[in-house]
Design a protein around this motif. Structure first.
Motif, short mmCIF file in Angstrom:
data_model
loop_
_atom_site.label_atom_id
_atom_site.label_comp_id
_atom_site.label_asym_id
_atom_site.label_seq_id
_atom_site.Cartn_x
_atom_site.Cartn_y
_atom_site.Cartn_z
N PRO A 116 12.29 2.88 -12.08
CA PRO A 116 10.90 2.81 -11.59
C PRO A 116 9.91 3.22 -12.68
CG PRO A 116 12.06 4.69 -10.64
CD PRO A 116 13.09 3.87 -11.33
N CYS A 117 8.94 2.35 -12.94
CA CYS A 117 7.97 2.61 -14.02
C CYS A 117 7.17 3.89 -13.77
CB CYS A 117 7.01 1.43 -14.16
SG CYS A 117 7.80 -0.12 -14.63
N SER A 118 6.88 4.18 -12.50
CA SER A 118 6.06 5.34 -12.18
C SER A 118 6.78 6.66 -12.43
CB SER A 118 5.59 5.29 -10.72
OG SER A 118 6.70 5.22 -9.84
N ASN A 147 0.82 -1.21 0.00
CA ASN A 147 0.00 0.00 0.00
C ASN A 147 0.85 1.26 0.00
OD1 ASN A 147 -2.43 -1.39 -0.01
ND2 ASN A 147 -2.59 -1.44 2.23
N LEU A 148 1.90 1.26 0.82
CA LEU A 148 2.79 2.42 0.91
C LEU A 148 3.50 2.66 -0.42
CD1 LEU A 148 4.15 4.60 2.63
CD2 LEU A 148 5.80 2.88 3.37
N GLN A 149 4.01 1.59 -1.03
CA GLN A 149 4.72 1.71 -2.29
C GLN A 149 3.79 2.12 -3.42
OE1 GLN A 149 8.31 -1.51 -1.31
NE2 GLN A 149 6.58 -2.14 -2.52
N ASP A 150 2.58 1.57 -3.43
CA ASP A 150 1.60 1.96 -4.45
C ASP A 150 1.24 3.44 -4.32
OD1 ASP A 150 1.58 -0.56 -5.48
OD2 ASP A 150 -0.37 -1.14 -4.68
N ALA A 151 1.17 3.91 -3.07
CA ALA A 151 0.86 5.33 -2.84
C ALA A 151 1.96 6.22 -3.41
CB ALA A 151 0.68 5.59 -1.34
N TRP A 152 3.22 5.81 -3.21
CA TRP A 152 4.33 6.61 -3.74
C TRP A 152 4.37 6.56 -5.27
CZ3 TRP A 152 6.77 10.66 -2.74
CH2 TRP A 152 7.95 10.98 -3.40
N ASP A 153 4.07 5.39 -5.85
CA ASP A 153 3.99 5.29 -7.30
C ASP A 153 2.91 6.23 -7.84
OD1 ASP A 153 6.00 3.41 -7.81
OD2 ASP A 153 4.69 1.73 -7.30
N TYR A 154 1.80 6.31 -7.13
CA TYR A 154 0.70 7.19 -7.53
C TYR A 154 1.17 8.65 -7.52
CZ TYR A 154 -3.82 9.60 -7.30
OH TYR A 154 -4.87 10.44 -7.52
N VAL A 155 1.91 9.03 -6.48
CA VAL A 155 2.41 10.40 -6.36
C VAL A 155 3.32 10.74 -7.54
CG1 VAL A 155 3.89 11.95 -5.01
CG2 VAL A 155 2.22 10.49 -3.85
N GLN A 156 4.28 9.85 -7.84
CA GLN A 156 5.23 10.11 -8.93
C GLN A 156 4.51 10.19 -10.29
OE1 GLN A 156 9.55 8.54 -7.54
NE2 GLN A 156 8.24 6.95 -8.39
N VAL A 210 1.47 2.29 -18.07
CA VAL A 210 0.40 1.29 -18.05
C VAL A 210 0.60 0.32 -16.89
CG1 VAL A 210 -0.66 -0.64 -19.31
CG2 VAL A 210 0.02 1.44 -20.54
N GLU A 211 1.87 -0.05 -16.65
CA GLU A 211 2.20 -0.90 -15.52
C GLU A 211 2.02 -0.10 -14.22
OE1 GLU A 211 3.31 -4.00 -13.11
OE2 GLU A 211 2.80 -4.02 -15.26
N GLY A 212 2.60 1.09 -14.18
CA GLY A 212 2.36 2.02 -13.08
C GLY A 212 3.11 1.74 -11.79
N GLN A 233 1.23 11.05 -10.79
CA GLN A 233 0.33 12.20 -10.86
C GLN A 233 1.07 13.54 -10.94
OE1 GLN A 233 -3.09 12.05 -11.17
NE2 GLN A 233 -2.63 9.89 -11.46
N ILE A 234 2.16 13.66 -10.19
CA ILE A 234 2.91 14.92 -10.19
C ILE A 234 3.92 14.97 -11.33
CG2 ILE A 234 4.43 16.42 -8.80
CD1 ILE A 234 3.22 15.35 -6.31
N ALA A 235 4.16 13.82 -11.97
CA ALA A 235 5.17 13.71 -13.04
C ALA A 235 6.55 14.08 -12.50
CB ALA A 235 4.80 14.59 -14.23
N CYS A 236 6.95 13.35 -11.46
CA CYS A 236 8.24 13.60 -10.81
C CYS A 236 8.94 12.27 -10.57
CB CYS A 236 8.02 14.34 -9.49
SG CYS A 236 6.95 13.45 -8.33
N CYS A 237 10.18 12.34 -10.07
CA CYS A 237 10.93 11.11 -9.80
C CYS A 237 11.84 11.32 -8.60
CB CYS A 237 11.77 10.73 -11.02
SG CYS A 237 12.49 9.07 -10.90
#
Length: 261
Positions: A171-173, A133-142, A182-184, A144-148
Motif C-alpha cells: 500500500p502506497c499510503s 471514500n472509505l478507502q481514501d479515508a484509511w489511506d489518509y490515516v496511514q 505522491v500517489e497516496g 498522517q499517522i505514519a503507520c501501516c
C-alpha cells in the motif's frame, strides 16, 4: 435580586449557547468528514453515525436551553429557569452515563474497531468506486499517522489483490518513501522483488500499526480532552446552581414588585 448573580447567569447562558454550537458543529463534522479516521468509523459502524445524530440533538438542545436560560434570567421567568435547570441536569446525567458506558465497554469497542479496520484492509481495492471514500479515508490515516495496518503491516498480506501479486506490491499510503506518498493511495510495486515473491518485511513501509498511533495520540491529548469535558461539566453545574438561586429570589420578590396605590 442580586445584580451580580443575574449578570453571571446571563454570562453562563451565553456560554451554553456557544457550547451547544460547538457540540452541534462536532456532530455535523462527524457526518460530513470524508478524509480522516472518523470517516472510517462513521462509514463502517452505524453506532458512530447514531452517536453523531445524538451529538447534533444534544447541541441543538443545549443552544435552546441557553436561550431559554438567558430569557428567563433577563425577564425573571421562573418556569423558564426551572426548565433550564431540569434540561441541564438531564444533559449532565446523560454525559456521565455515556462516559461510564465508554469506559466499561472500551475493550469491546476496541475489538469492534479492530474488526472494522481489518475487514477494510483485507477487502481494499483501489478500483472499487463504491468504497472509494472509505478507502481514501484509511489511506489518509496511514499517511498522517505514519503507520501501516491496524497492528502492523503484516495484516496487508491478507489482502486479496496483494496475495495475487505474491506480495510484490504494497500500500502506497504505508510507504516511508516520499515518492510513494505522491500517489497516496492504491498499491506501489517493489522495485526488486526476490524470486518474484515477498512479504511485508520486504516492503519499505512504516513498522508501527495504526492502533498504537491512535493510542499515542489519545495519550498525548488526554489532558486536553479531560480539560474540555471538565469545563463543560463545570459550566453546566454553575448554570444549575445559579438558576436555582434566581428562582428563589424571584419567588421571594413576586409581590414586592407590585406598585402600591
Amino acid at each position: 435580586m442580586s445584580y451580580q448573580v443575574h449578570q453571571e447567569q446571563v454570562y453562563l447562558c451565553t456560554c451554553e449557547l456557544i457550547l451547544g454550537a460547538v457540540i452541534l458543529g462536532f456532530g455535523i463534522w462527524i457526518l460530513a468528514d470524508k478524509t480522516s479516521f472518523i470517516a472510517v468509523l462513521q462509514m463502517s459502524s452505524p453506532s458512530l453515525k447514531t452517536g453523531a445524530f445524538i451529538l447534533i440533538g444534544v447541541g441543538a438542545l443545549t443552544m435552546l436551553m441557553g436561550f431559554l436560560g438567558c430569557l428567563g434570567a433577563v425577564n425573571e421567568i421562573r418556569c423558564l429557569l426551572g426548565l433550564y435547570f431540569t434540561c441541564l441536569m438531564i444533559i449532565l446525567l446523560a454525559q456521565i452515563a455515556a462516559a461510564l458506558v465508554i469506559y466499561f465497554q472500551k475493550e469491546k469497542l476496541k475489538v469492534e474497531l479492530s474488526d472494522i479496520v481489518v475487514d477494510l484492509i483485507e477487502n481494499y481495492d483501489p478500483s472499487d468506486d463504491e468504497k472509494r471514500n472509505l478507502q481514501d479515508a484509511w489511506d489518509y490515516v496511514q499517511t498522517q499517522i505514519a503507520c501501516c495496518g491496524w497492528t502492523g503491516a503484516k495484516e496487508w498480506e491478507k489482502n486479496e489483490i496483494l496475495r495475487n501479486k505474491s506480495n510484490t506490491a504494497y500500500p502506497c499510503s504505508c510507504s516511508n518513501r516520499s515518492k510513494d506518498l505522491v500517489e497516496g493511495r492504491g498499491f506501489c510495486n517493489l522495485e526488486d522483488p526476490l524470486n518474484g515473491t515477498a512479504t511485508s518485511a520486504d516492503w519499505p513501509v512504516h513498522e508501527q500499526g495504526c492502533m498504537d498511533g491512535v493510542e499515542e495520540w489519545l495519550k498525548d491529548n488526554l489532558g486536553i480532552i479531560l480539560g474540555v469535558c471538565t469545563g463543560v461539566a463545570v459550566i453546566e453545574l454553575l448554570g444549575m446552581i445559579l438558576s436555582i438561586s434566581l428562582c428563589k429570589n424571584i419567588h421571594s420578590e413576586d409581590y414586592t414588585k407590585v406598585p402600591k396605590s
